[in-house]
Design an enzyme around this catalytic site. Structure first.
Site, PDB file in Angstrom:
ATOM      1  N   GLU A 171      28.629 -20.466  25.990  1.00  0.00           N
ATOM      2  CA  GLU A 171      29.087 -19.678  27.149  1.00  0.00           C
ATOM      3  C   GLU A 171      28.438 -18.297  27.157  1.00  0.00           C
ATOM      4  O   GLU A 171      28.481 -17.601  28.160  1.00  0.00           O
ATOM      5  CB  GLU A 171      30.619 -19.540  27.099  1.00  0.00           C
ATOM      6  CG  GLU A 171      31.340 -20.847  27.344  1.00  0.00           C
ATOM      7  CD  GLU A 171      32.848 -20.703  27.365  1.00  0.00           C
ATOM      8  OE1 GLU A 171      33.357 -19.619  26.973  1.00  0.00           O
ATOM      9  OE2 GLU A 171      33.518 -21.675  27.757  1.00  0.00           O
ATOM     10  N   HIS A 225      24.764 -20.006  17.187  1.00  0.00           N
ATOM     11  CA  HIS A 225      24.119 -21.328  17.206  1.00  0.00           C
ATOM     12  C   HIS A 225      24.870 -22.303  16.300  1.00  0.00           C
ATOM     13  O   HIS A 225      25.080 -23.466  16.644  1.00  0.00           O
ATOM     14  CB  HIS A 225      22.677 -21.234  16.685  1.00  0.00           C
ATOM     15  CG  HIS A 225      21.763 -20.385  17.500  1.00  0.00           C
ATOM     16  ND1 HIS A 225      21.231 -19.210  17.024  1.00  0.00           N
ATOM     17  CD2 HIS A 225      21.270 -20.537  18.745  1.00  0.00           C
ATOM     18  CE1 HIS A 225      20.447 -18.675  17.940  1.00  0.00           C
ATOM     19  NE2 HIS A 225      20.448 -19.462  19.005  1.00  0.00           N
TER      20      HIS A 225
HETATM   21  P1  AMP Z   1      19.052 -19.425  22.360  1.00  0.00           P
HETATM   22  O1  AMP Z   1      18.454 -19.789  21.033  1.00  0.00           O
HETATM   23  O2  AMP Z   1      19.335 -17.980  22.521  1.00  0.00           O
HETATM   24  O3  AMP Z   1      18.294 -20.040  23.511  1.00  0.00           O
HETATM   25  O4  AMP Z   1      20.474 -20.107  22.379  1.00  0.00           O
HETATM   26  C1  AMP Z   1      20.630 -21.482  22.136  1.00  0.00           C
HETATM   27  C2  AMP Z   1      22.051 -21.881  22.478  1.00  0.00           C
HETATM   28  O5  AMP Z   1      22.951 -21.133  21.671  1.00  0.00           O
HETATM   29  C3  AMP Z   1      22.410 -21.581  23.936  1.00  0.00           C
HETATM   30  O6  AMP Z   1      23.218 -22.637  24.442  1.00  0.00           O
HETATM   31  C4  AMP Z   1      23.182 -20.303  23.828  1.00  0.00           C
HETATM   32  O7  AMP Z   1      24.117 -20.111  24.873  1.00  0.00           O
HETATM   33  C5  AMP Z   1      23.896 -20.512  22.509  1.00  0.00           C
HETATM   34  N1  AMP Z   1      24.296 -19.210  21.950  1.00  0.00           N
HETATM   35  C6  AMP Z   1      23.507 -18.124  21.729  1.00  0.00           C
HETATM   36  N2  AMP Z   1      24.235 -17.095  21.251  1.00  0.00           N
HETATM   37  C7  AMP Z   1      25.517 -17.536  21.168  1.00  0.00           C
HETATM   38  C8  AMP Z   1      26.749 -16.941  20.760  1.00  0.00           C
HETATM   39  N3  AMP Z   1      26.817 -15.683  20.344  1.00  0.00           N
HETATM   40  N4  AMP Z   1      27.871 -17.696  20.821  1.00  0.00           N
HETATM   41  C9  AMP Z   1      27.825 -18.986  21.253  1.00  0.00           C
HETATM   42  N5  AMP Z   1      26.691 -19.602  21.655  1.00  0.00           N
HETATM   43  C10 AMP Z   1      25.557 -18.894  21.614  1.00  0.00           C
END
Ligand code: AMP
Length: 279
Positions: free
Chosen positions: A149, A38
């Site tokens: 991604e 994030h």
């Molecule tokens: P989430 O809180 O899991 O809904 O993720 C929020 C944003 O962070 C989304 O756009 C995810 O794709 C991105 N995200 C989550 N994990 C990663 C990671 N390991 N690397 C890059 N972006 C991430």
């Protein structure tokens, strides 16, 4: 100091002030339990916008599994400290009633790109994502939005959404951030037992091996069959999907004869992990 805002009228006023001064506003939508993945999106947002909003909303509409929603990790105090350190201007963390007030009756539904893989295995998931992302764009009025991604299919769904509905926001995809052993960072990783955590990085390694075979001209049917067997041998107990898909439009491919992505969802104990890599 990061200002915490829970009310969309207050957020709108704040953003209107920024825009009057000609500032470009970036948004990073999240579900909280923030990690370095994030924070890499936040860093991109800081570099490419004048003001940054991070949203934290654990969106009930996108959880097809009630158990997953209940067990979803939440730690707002820690998140606020991280955002503060990173120089984020506003954390928008609305309650469920603010996002879905009584009488709420709209669903944003996207066909095509949202149908295979996650769409097939998590009914209603992308309707929930598209609906909440539309709302977050409306509420934040941001000009740029940063998505990982890590959720490759979600990124394609969001791109389709803003094109189809003429939403004036530029979508910026950011690379997956991994632990040193290759495991893609995810808020759900904290739910892995010590033993599962040892197995989890195999997901990335097996994808890499399959990608190498595919780049060498192997048929998807062959490479994916061996990769599935490798997942089960490593200790994953269910591979929900493992597909080779075109980068544009996520069409399933018989071989890597155009720019492609390898995508997987598999279960380790009661945790569902997803990952994807370029082929
Ligand atoms: P989430 O809180 O899991 O809904 O993720 C929020 C944003 O962070 C989304 O756009 C995810 O794709 C991105 N995200 C989550 N994990 C990663 C990671 N390991 N690397 C890059 N972006 C991430």
């Amino acid at each position: 100091m990061t200002q915490v805002i829970r009310n969309s009228a207050e957020l709108r006023e704040k953003v209107a002030g920024w825009k009057r001064s000609g500032m470009l506003v970036g948004v990073v939508p999240t579900m909280g339990a923030l990690h370095e993945g994030h924070m890499s999106l936040v860093a991109q947002a800081r570099a490419q916008s004048d003001r940054v909003i991070v949203t934290i909303f654990v969106n009930p509409m996108q959880f097809n599994n009630p158990d997953d929603l209940t067990k979803y990790p939440r730690n707002e105090a820690k998140d606020v400290a991280l955002l503060d350190q990173a120089g984020v201007d506003v954390l928008f963390a609305p309650g469920v009633e603010e996002v879905y007030p009584t009488g709420f009756a709209t669903t944003v539904s996207i066909t095509g790109v949202s149908e295979p893989m996650e769409g097939a295995h998590r009914p209603g998931h992308f309707d929930g994502v598209a609906t909440v992302v539309s709302k977050l764009f409306g509420m934040t009025q941001a000009g740029r939005a940063f998505f990982g991604e890590k959720d490759w299919q979600q990124l394609q769904v969001v791109r389709r959404l803003v094109d189809d509905l003429n939403i004036p926001v530029k979508i910026i995809g950011c690379p997956t951030i991994r632990e040193e052993d290759g495991l893609a960072m995810s808020s759900r990783n904290v739910r892995l037992t010590a033993q599962e955590r040892q197995i989890a990085p195999q997901m990335h390694h097996i994808l890499q091996q399959a990608a190498t075979q595919l780049r060498g001209g192997a048929l998807a049917s062959d490479a994916l069959t061996s990769a599935r067997a490798a997942f089960l041998a490593a200790g994953f107990h269910d591979v929900e999907y493992l597909e080779l898909a075109s980068v544009e439009g996520l069409r399933l491919l018989p071989a890597a004869n155009e720019p492609a992505r390898l995508l997987v969802a598999a279960w380790l104990g009661d945790v569902r992990l997803i990952d994807n890599i370029a082929v």
